[in-house]
Design a protein around this motif. Structure first.
Motif, PDB file in Angstrom:
ATOM      1  N   VAL A 315     -20.348   3.992   9.287  1.00 27.89           N
ATOM      2  CA  VAL A 315     -20.951   4.994   8.407  1.00 27.89           C
ATOM      3  C   VAL A 315     -20.134   5.140   7.128  1.00 27.89           C
ATOM      4  O   VAL A 315     -20.666   5.107   6.013  1.00 27.89           O
ATOM      5  N   LEU A 316     -18.822   5.279   7.282  1.00 27.63           N
ATOM      6  CA  LEU A 316     -17.958   5.508   6.120  1.00 27.63           C
ATOM      7  C   LEU A 316     -17.976   4.347   5.146  1.00 27.63           C
ATOM      8  O   LEU A 316     -17.890   4.538   3.928  1.00 27.63           O
ATOM      9  N   MET A 317     -18.110   3.117   5.667  1.00 26.29           N
ATOM     10  CA  MET A 317     -18.072   1.952   4.784  1.00 26.29           C
ATOM     11  C   MET A 317     -19.341   1.808   3.954  1.00 26.29           C
ATOM     12  O   MET A 317     -19.418   0.949   3.084  1.00 26.29           O
ATOM     13  N   GLN A 318     -20.334   2.650   4.184  1.00 29.39           N
ATOM     14  CA  GLN A 318     -21.531   2.608   3.353  1.00 29.39           C
ATOM     15  C   GLN A 318     -21.411   3.502   2.128  1.00 29.39           C
ATOM     16  O   GLN A 318     -22.316   3.538   1.285  1.00 29.39           O
ATOM     17  N   LEU A 319     -20.284   4.195   2.010  1.00 28.63           N
ATOM     18  CA  LEU A 319     -19.979   4.890   0.770  1.00 28.63           C
ATOM     19  C   LEU A 319     -19.723   3.858  -0.322  1.00 28.63           C
ATOM     20  O   LEU A 319     -19.176   2.782  -0.056  1.00 28.63           O
ATOM     21  N   PRO A 320     -20.102   4.136  -1.564  1.00 35.60           N
ATOM     22  CA  PRO A 320     -19.839   3.168  -2.641  1.00 35.60           C
ATOM     23  C   PRO A 320     -18.340   2.959  -2.849  1.00 35.60           C
ATOM     24  O   PRO A 320     -17.533   3.864  -2.588  1.00 35.60           O
ATOM     25  N   GLU A 321     -17.982   1.784  -3.320  1.00 36.10           N
ATOM     26  CA  GLU A 321     -16.572   1.439  -3.506  1.00 36.10           C
ATOM     27  C   GLU A 321     -15.842   2.458  -4.387  1.00 36.10           C
ATOM     28  O   GLU A 321     -14.714   2.838  -4.101  1.00 36.10           O
ATOM     29  N   HIS A 322     -16.512   2.894  -5.457  1.00 37.04           N
ATOM     30  CA  HIS A 322     -15.814   3.782  -6.387  1.00 37.04           C
ATOM     31  C   HIS A 322     -15.510   5.144  -5.756  1.00 37.04           C
ATOM     32  O   HIS A 322     -14.654   5.888  -6.238  1.00 37.04           O
ATOM     33  N   ALA A 323     -16.213   5.472  -4.662  1.00 40.72           N
ATOM     34  CA  ALA A 323     -15.975   6.760  -4.009  1.00 40.72           C
ATOM     35  C   ALA A 323     -14.842   6.708  -2.998  1.00 40.72           C
ATOM     36  O   ALA A 323     -14.309   7.759  -2.605  1.00 40.72           O
ATOM     37  N   LEU A 324     -14.453   5.506  -2.578  1.00 40.77           N
ATOM     38  CA  LEU A 324     -13.413   5.377  -1.552  1.00 40.77           C
ATOM     39  C   LEU A 324     -12.029   5.495  -2.187  1.00 40.77           C
ATOM     40  O   LEU A 324     -11.314   4.518  -2.381  1.00 40.77           O
ATOM     41  N   THR A 325     -11.679   6.723  -2.510  1.00 40.62           N
ATOM     42  CA  THR A 325     -10.384   7.013  -3.125  1.00 40.62           C
ATOM     43  C   THR A 325      -9.731   8.182  -2.391  1.00 40.62           C
ATOM     44  O   THR A 325     -10.340   8.834  -1.543  1.00 40.62           O
ATOM     45  N   GLU A 326      -8.497   8.465  -2.761  1.00 33.08           N
ATOM     46  CA  GLU A 326      -7.757   9.559  -2.147  1.00 33.08           C
ATOM     47  C   GLU A 326      -8.464  10.902  -2.328  1.00 33.08           C
ATOM     48  O   GLU A 326      -8.244  11.840  -1.561  1.00 33.08           O
ATOM     49  N   SER A 327      -9.330  11.000  -3.345  1.00 32.64           N
ATOM     50  CA  SER A 327     -10.004  12.272  -3.603  1.00 32.64           C
ATOM     51  C   SER A 327     -10.926  12.676  -2.460  1.00 32.64           C
ATOM     52  O   SER A 327     -11.288  13.857  -2.338  1.00 32.64           O
ATOM     53  N   LEU A 328     -11.312  11.722  -1.624  1.00 31.80           N
ATOM     54  CA  LEU A 328     -12.174  12.034  -0.481  1.00 31.80           C
ATOM     55  C   LEU A 328     -11.414  12.687   0.668  1.00 31.80           C
ATOM     56  O   LEU A 328     -12.022  13.276   1.564  1.00 31.80           O
ATOM     57  N   VAL A 329     -10.110  12.539   0.687  1.00 32.56           N
ATOM     58  CA  VAL A 329      -9.316  13.138   1.769  1.00 32.56           C
ATOM     59  C   VAL A 329      -9.328  14.648   1.587  1.00 32.56           C
ATOM     60  O   VAL A 329      -8.952  15.153   0.530  1.00 32.56           O
ATOM     61  N   PRO A 330      -9.776  15.431   2.590  1.00 32.64           N
ATOM     62  CA  PRO A 330      -9.852  16.895   2.443  1.00 32.64           C
ATOM     63  C   PRO A 330      -8.491  17.490   2.090  1.00 32.64           C
ATOM     64  O   PRO A 330      -7.448  17.067   2.610  1.00 32.64           O
ATOM     65  N   SER A 331      -8.498  18.487   1.206  1.00 28.53           N
ATOM     66  CA  SER A 331      -7.232  19.070   0.740  1.00 28.53           C
ATOM     67  C   SER A 331      -6.395  19.671   1.861  1.00 28.53           C
ATOM     68  O   SER A 331      -5.156  19.566   1.817  1.00 28.53           O
ATOM     69  N   PRO A 332      -6.980  20.300   2.902  1.00 29.85           N
ATOM     70  CA  PRO A 332      -6.110  20.799   3.987  1.00 29.85           C
ATOM     71  C   PRO A 332      -5.326  19.678   4.665  1.00 29.85           C
ATOM     72  O   PRO A 332      -4.143  19.851   4.988  1.00 29.85           O
ATOM     73  N   LEU A 333      -5.981  18.544   4.850  1.00 32.46           N
ATOM     74  CA  LEU A 333      -5.293  17.411   5.475  1.00 32.46           C
ATOM     75  C   LEU A 333      -4.259  16.826   4.527  1.00 32.46           C
ATOM     76  O   LEU A 333      -3.173  16.404   4.946  1.00 32.46           O
ATOM     77  N   ARG A 334      -4.570  16.842   3.232  1.00 28.16           N
ATOM     78  CA  ARG A 334      -3.623  16.270   2.274  1.00 28.16           C
ATOM     79  C   ARG A 334      -2.322  17.054   2.242  1.00 28.16           C
ATOM     80  O   ARG A 334      -1.252  16.487   2.045  1.00 28.16           O
ATOM     81  N   ARG A 335      -2.440  18.343   2.455  1.00 24.90           N
ATOM     82  CA  ARG A 335      -1.201  19.139   2.490  1.00 24.90           C
ATOM     83  C   ARG A 335      -0.289  18.679   3.627  1.00 24.90           C
ATOM     84  O   ARG A 335       0.939  18.686   3.499  1.00 24.90           O
ATOM     85  N   LEU A 336      -0.907  18.253   4.723  1.00 29.35           N
ATOM     86  CA  LEU A 336      -0.126  17.758   5.850  1.00 29.35           C
ATOM     87  C   LEU A 336       0.428  16.368   5.569  1.00 29.35           C
ATOM     88  O   LEU A 336       1.593  16.076   5.869  1.00 29.35           O
ATOM     89  N   LEU A 337      -0.385  15.525   4.967  1.00 27.63           N
ATOM     90  CA  LEU A 337      -0.003  14.120   4.776  1.00 27.63           C
ATOM     91  C   LEU A 337       0.987  13.933   3.637  1.00 27.63           C
ATOM     92  O   LEU A 337       1.762  12.969   3.653  1.00 27.63           O
ATOM     93  N   ASP A 338       0.948  14.811   2.662  1.00 30.88           N
ATOM     94  CA  ASP A 338       1.803  14.627   1.485  1.00 30.88           C
ATOM     95  C   ASP A 338       3.269  14.920   1.767  1.00 30.88           C
ATOM     96  O   ASP A 338       4.138  14.545   0.978  1.00 30.88           O
ATOM     97  N   ASP A 339       3.557  15.584   2.868  1.00 35.20           N
ATOM     98  CA  ASP A 339       4.946  15.912   3.195  1.00 35.20           C
ATOM     99  C   ASP A 339       5.512  14.809   4.093  1.00 35.20           C
ATOM    100  O   ASP A 339       5.059  14.633   5.225  1.00 35.20           O
ATOM    101  N   PRO A 340       6.487  14.005   3.595  1.00 37.25           N
ATOM    102  CA  PRO A 340       7.034  12.904   4.407  1.00 37.25           C
ATOM    103  C   PRO A 340       7.682  13.375   5.695  1.00 37.25           C
ATOM    104  O   PRO A 340       7.834  12.605   6.637  1.00 37.25           O
ATOM    105  N   ALA A 341       8.034  14.659   5.765  1.00 35.35           N
ATOM    106  CA  ALA A 341       8.689  15.171   6.969  1.00 35.35           C
ATOM    107  C   ALA A 341       7.691  15.452   8.091  1.00 35.35           C
ATOM    108  O   ALA A 341       8.095  15.796   9.199  1.00 35.35           O
TER     109      ALA A 341
END
Length: 416
Positions: A315-341
């Motif tokens: 399903v996800l791979m049917q998104l257009p190429e230009h949409a498959l960027t970091e901007s699609l990652v939900p901001s709550p999850l990004r807060r978790l992922l952005d911290d290397p600790a």
């Protein structure tokens, strides 16, 4: 030897006669190969045969290592004939090689076995005269074959296209002309090659060489269409092919492409879903393109994407190429992922979600005491601001992790 490559289609009587006549005049073994160094035809032996020649004749297959060696010497790019040095470890005697071209088209190479690495002026003159006729005959036969393949390729493209009327017309013509049987099962595979530095036509030739043997096998009947950097193979089966059968076939295709193009081939294979009959083949074709994109994006697929095994990535791979960027990652999850600790928390979250939000299963999978697990889950909730008891929140985080995996994959290949 590490592998074998399907030999080229057999020679016409005219080509065989030209090769035999030259060999008889020289009293030396002569072989005619295509532009992928696959044997088209050969003369009889004149006491100068080597292990490579004997194996090729007995097996009907060319050694991948030998093909790789010849192509690596740049024989197909030689502007004039020359000697190819022998290789004792391959069982290869020296050969006098003549690249065959006609009207700017590379057709193949004619090789004369020369154990001592020498030929007389009389012999090279005879070879030059003979190769003019061989090249002209090969060109005429190639043009005829390409015209036939072109017509079949257009019908296949129509069958797999987006227009329902064209699909129906193409299906009728393919059946009427006996080009394809309408069997119970069909599968479409798409092969993509990203090799921009290759000479024009080299990738297309390699794709055809890697795939044509799979169009007609003991269990499959199919058709192939080849472009500059991609190919599409439609196969029909009486019984549904097993996933492992299609996986093995795809690995063989990738291996052949690496032999013909080297490690620069950067190829992927996408396998479409198994469909019932030719009328639904276009669906498998669409799915194969999505699977090929997934194979390019997801390193763990190891260059082969199978639609039926992609799960949520289908399903996800049917998104257009230009949409498959970091901007699609939900901001709550990004807060978790952005911290290397918080890498440990990321791994815990993924395991928790993969186990359907079950704490006991997650603790067992991580070999972790439940108290420690609950502590980590509370940390995740505090950082993301999301309640993990909510199914909607768990779905958001799970999709976010999958999207991040896609974005973090290798550079995508544009697929039209």
């Amino acid at each position: 030897m590490t592998g074998s490559i399907q030999r080229a289609r057999g020679a016409s009587d005219a080509l065989q006669a030209l090769v035999d006549a030259l060999a008889a005049e020289l009293e030396r073994s002569v072989v005619l190969d295509d532009d992928l160094v696959r044997m088209i035809c050969t003369s009889r032996h004149y006491g100068d045969e080597d292990p490579v020649r004997i194996r090729t004749l007995l097996q009907g297959l060319a050694d991948a290592e030998v093909i790789r060696h010849v192509l690596a010497q740049g024989v197909m790019r030689w502007p004039r004939p020359g000697f190819l040095a022998g290789r004792d470890d391959l069982g290869l005697l020296p050969r006098y090689c003549v690249p065959l071209r006609e009207r700017g088209h590379l057709l193949g190479v004619l090789m004369v076995v020369a154990p001592d690495g020498r030929l007389t002026d009389t012999e090279t003159a005879a070879i030059e005269r003979a190769t003019r006729g061989v090249a002209a005959q090969m060109y005429a036969e190639q043009v005829s074959a390409e015209e036939a393949c072109g017509g079949q390729g257009r019908l296949l493209e129509g069958l797999l296209g987006s227009d329902g009327v064209e699909r129906s017309t193409a299906r009728g013509l393919l059946l009427d002309q006996g080009l394809l049987p309408d069997r119970a099962h069909c599968v479409v595979s798409t092969v993509l090659v990203a090799a921009p530095s290759m000479p024009p036509g080299q990738v297309a030739a390699a794709l055809r060489g890697a795939l044509e043997a799979h169009a007609h096998t003991r269990t499959a009947r199919g058709l192939l269409t080849v472009g500059a950097d991609r190919a599409v193979l439609l196969q029909t089966f009486e019984r549904a092919p097993r996933p492992e059968e299609l996986a093995v076939q795809s690995r063989r295709v990738l291996g052949a492409l690496e032999t013909f193009l080297g490690e620069r081939a950067n190829a992927v294979v996408g396998i479409g879903g198994r469909r019932a009959g030719l009328a639904a083949a276009w669906v498998s074709a669409e799915q194969s393109r999505v699977a090929a994109r997934a194979a390019r994006r997801l390193p763990h697929l190891e260059q082969v994407g199978d639609w039926d095994a992609l799960g949520e990535f289908a399903v996800l791979m049917q998104l257009p190429e230009h949409a498959l960027t970091e901007s699609l990652v939900p901001s709550p999850l990004r807060r978790l992922l952005d911290d290397p600790a918080t890498q440990r928390l990321e791994e815990t979250l993924l395991c928790f979600l993969e186990n359907g939000g079950s704490a006991p299963k997650t603790a067992e999978a991580l070999n972790l005491h439940r108290t420690s697990l609950y502590y980590r889950l509370r940390q995740i909730q505090e950082i993301t601001g999301l309640d993990l008891d909510s199914g909607v929140n768990r779905l958001l985080l799970h999709l976010g992790l999958r999207i991040r995996e896609l974005v973090a994959g290798s550079e995508p290949l544009r697929v039209s």
